[in-house]
Scaffold this active site. Structure first.
Site, PDB file in Angstrom:
ATOM      1  N   CYS A  42       0.560   4.013   1.093  1.00 45.73           N
ATOM      2  CA  CYS A  42       1.308   5.270   1.216  1.00 45.73           C
ATOM      3  C   CYS A  42       2.507   5.323   0.270  1.00 45.73           C
ATOM      4  CB  CYS A  42       1.704   5.539   2.668  1.00 45.73           C
ATOM      5  SG  CYS A  42       2.858   4.374   3.404  1.00 45.73           S
ATOM      6  N   HIS A  44       5.122   5.284   7.493  1.00 47.22           N
ATOM      7  CA  HIS A  44       4.143   6.078   6.749  1.00 47.22           C
ATOM      8  C   HIS A  44       4.871   7.211   6.040  1.00 47.22           C
ATOM      9  CE1 HIS A  44       0.356   7.654   5.499  1.00 47.22           C
ATOM     10  NE2 HIS A  44       0.524   8.803   6.140  1.00 47.22           N
ATOM     11  N   HIS A  58      -1.172  12.336   1.322  1.00 50.05           N
ATOM     12  CA  HIS A  58      -0.777  11.031   1.845  1.00 50.05           C
ATOM     13  C   HIS A  58      -1.948  10.070   1.804  1.00 50.05           C
ATOM     14  CE1 HIS A  58      -2.283  11.372   6.273  1.00 50.05           C
ATOM     15  NE2 HIS A  58      -2.927  12.239   5.538  1.00 50.05           N
TER      16      HIS A  58
END
Length: 248
Positions: free
Chosen positions: A136, A205, A217
Site C-alpha cells: 500500500c 493501510h 489502493h
C-alpha cells in the site's frame, strides 16, 4: 556464471524446496562465488526476503554481481515483484532458477532466467502484492512519481509491522515524506492519502484519493485497484495526509 556457481545455486534451491532459496553471487579474491542467504519471509514458499545480516556478510566478501532466488513449482520468469525489486536493488544481474517435481517424483532444477533493471514500474491497477515493494505504501510512492513527478522516500518495514505492537510506519514517517496531517474531516482533494486502520492497533493501510469519490489502493494479499470511497473504507479512516505542496 560458471558451472561451479550454477551447481552451488542448484544445490541450494533443491535443499530449500518447497521454499524459495535466495543468495548472492560475489567476486571473492577475483573469483566468482555463490553465497547462500537465509530467506526470512513469513511465507517462504511464496516469496523471499533476504536476511539483511547475510547480505552484509556477503558484501564484506567482495562486490555483489548477482541476486539469486528460486521459483519452486513455477517457471523461471520474473514476477512483477521480482522486476520491481530489481529496480530498487542497485544490482545489475538477477538470476531465477525454477525447481519442480519430476515424473519419477524427484525434485530437480528445471530452467534458468537472467534479467536486470530496465526502468520497470508495475501498473498501478492489477499489480501483485509483495510486502516492502508492491504494497500500500509502494502504490502511494509510484502514484506520486508517475502522476506528480515527486519521488517520495522509501522506508524499511518488516513484514506485518502492524502486528508487533510497536511500529507505526505511517504516523512516524509522513512528515519526512513531505505530508501534513489535515485530519479525518478534511474536504478531500485528488492526491490525498487516506490513512486507515484495519484489524490493527495502528493505522496500517493507505490509499490515494483520485477524485470523484474513487480511491486507488493495494490491499494486503490482493491485486491493486480502484474502488468507491466510502462504506467500510471510510469507517476505517483515521486521518487524511496531504502533500505539503497541495496543503492550503
Amino acid at each position: 556464471m560458471n558451472e561451479e556457481t550454477k551447481k552451488a545455486i542448484a544445490d541450494h534451491a533443491l535443499a530449500a524446496y518447497p521454499r524459495e532459496c535466495c543468495g548472492l553471487v560475489v567476486l571473492h579474491n577475483g573469483a566468482e562465488r555463490y553465497v547462500p542467504c537465509r530467506n526470512v519471509a513469513g511465507a517462504p514458499e511464496e516469496h523471499f526476503v533476504m536476511s539483511a545480516e547475510d547480505y552484509a556478510l556477503a558484501e564484506d566478501m567482495g562486490p555483489i554481481v548477482a541476486v539469486v532466488h528460486s521459483h519452486p513449482g513455477a517457471p523461471a520468469r520474473p514476477s512483477m515483484a521480482d522486476k520491481a525489486m530489481a529496480e530498487k536493488s542497485g544490482v545489475d544481474k538477477w538470476v531465477i532458477i525454477s525447481v519442480g517435481i519430476q515424473g519419477d517424483g524427484a525434485v530437480a532444477a528445471e530452467d534458468w532466467c537472467e534479467f536486470g533493471p530496465t526502468g520497470y514500474v508495475a501498473p498501478l491497477v492489477g499489480r501483485e502484492w509483495a510486502h516492502g515493494t508492491l504494497d500500500c505504501y509502494g502504490i502511494v510512492r509510484d502514484w506520486y512519481r508517475l502522476e506528480r513527478g515527486i519521488d517520495l522516500p522509501d522506508f524499511e518495514r518488516a513484514e506485518k509491522w502492524w502486528e508487533d505492537g510497536q511500529s507505526n510506519l505511517y504516523m512516524d514517517n509522513f512528515a519526512a515524506a513531505g505530508f501534513v496531517d489535515v485530519g479525518q474531516d478534511a474536504e478531500l482533494q485528488p492526491g490525498d492519502v487516506l490513512l486507515m486502520q484495519i484489524r490493527s492497533k495502528v493505522p496500517n493501510h493507505a490509499g490515494i484519493y483520485l477524485g470523484d469519490n474513487i480511491m486507488l489502493h493495494h490491499m494486503y494479499g490482493r491485486l491493486s485497484g480502484r474502488t468507491v470511497w466510502g462504506g467500510m473504507w471510510a469507517h476505517a479512516l483515521r486521518t487524511v495526509l496531504r502533500y505539503k505542496g497541495n496543503a492550503a
